[in-house]
Design an enzyme around this catalytic site. Sequence first.
Site, PDB file in Angstrom:
ATOM      1  N   LYS A  15      26.817  30.433  64.433  1.00 55.19           N
ATOM      2  CA  LYS A  15      27.149  31.340  63.329  1.00 55.19           C
ATOM      3  C   LYS A  15      28.673  31.530  63.229  1.00 55.19           C
ATOM      4  O   LYS A  15      29.254  31.412  62.153  1.00 55.19           O
ATOM      5  CB  LYS A  15      26.457  32.695  63.543  1.00 55.19           C
ATOM      6  CG  LYS A  15      26.634  33.621  62.373  1.00 55.19           C
ATOM      7  CD  LYS A  15      26.060  34.994  62.646  1.00 55.19           C
ATOM      8  CE  LYS A  15      26.957  35.759  63.585  1.00 55.19           C
ATOM      9  NZ  LYS A  15      26.501  37.108  63.874  1.00 55.19           N
TER      10      LYS A  15
ATOM     11  N   ASP B  82      23.739  35.355  59.372  1.00 53.94           N
ATOM     12  CA  ASP B  82      23.666  36.567  60.184  1.00 53.94           C
ATOM     13  C   ASP B  82      22.392  37.315  59.792  1.00 53.94           C
ATOM     14  O   ASP B  82      21.576  36.811  59.016  1.00 53.94           O
ATOM     15  CB  ASP B  82      24.924  37.441  59.978  1.00 53.94           C
ATOM     16  CG  ASP B  82      24.906  38.144  58.635  1.00 53.94           C
ATOM     17  OD1 ASP B  82      24.114  37.742  57.745  1.00 53.94           O
ATOM     18  OD2 ASP B  82      25.664  39.113  58.464  1.00 53.94           O
TER      19      ASP B  82
END
Length: 218
Positions: A121, A139
């Site tokens: 991420k 996220d």
Amino acid sequence: MTKKQRYEGVIRYFLEHNPNAQTELIYHTPFELLVAVILSAQCTDKRVNMVAPDLLRAFPTPTKMSETTEEEIYEYIKSVSYPNNKARHLLAASQRIVNEYGGEVPSDYDAMLSLPGVGRKTANVMVSVLWNEPRMAVDTHVFRVSNRIGLTNNSKTPYETEMELTRNIPEEYIPQAHHWLILHGRYVCIARNPKCKDCGITEFCKYYASKMKDSDGK
Ligand code: SF4
């Protein structure tokens, strides 16, 4: 509605209503963004923006940060979540940047991913925000909102979401789409009780359609 129509409708809406979406993290250099993104895991951008300036004033470069200690970093970041882990990662990432990459945050994706504290991420945020690469960082907001709208099909993992969004969103919009979905999840399509009456994409939303169907049947 086909999946293609759903994607097209959502992208059209955000292009029109939020054409300049960008990260709410404050940064001026790749290193500052890296520090902010590492600090932002499980923490609000608002809190990170309060904490990061003092930390970065004390240690403005990877070299400066690599020469300090976890304990010193901890003192600056103790009000964010998981400060011990984050202090350890910030120190180790800075040391690696100095030792392996000449003191500059690497622009290569795999090199980015090799830094301590940098998972998929974070690496995706870094390369898409800094270099506009078509990588989708997923996220908690992107994950939830994508499933709700029906951009993903009850995806079970962030990786599945990443793959599906990347397959369906045209490359040139992927870096922006990350911010569209985060901001929509943060301010409108919130986790509990999404604000559907304030939402501009109801006609493309699977969750909204099923909610309407349920209330019709009552
Ligand atoms: S209609 Fe409701 S559930 Fe659908 S995206 Fe908008 S806020 Fe979220």
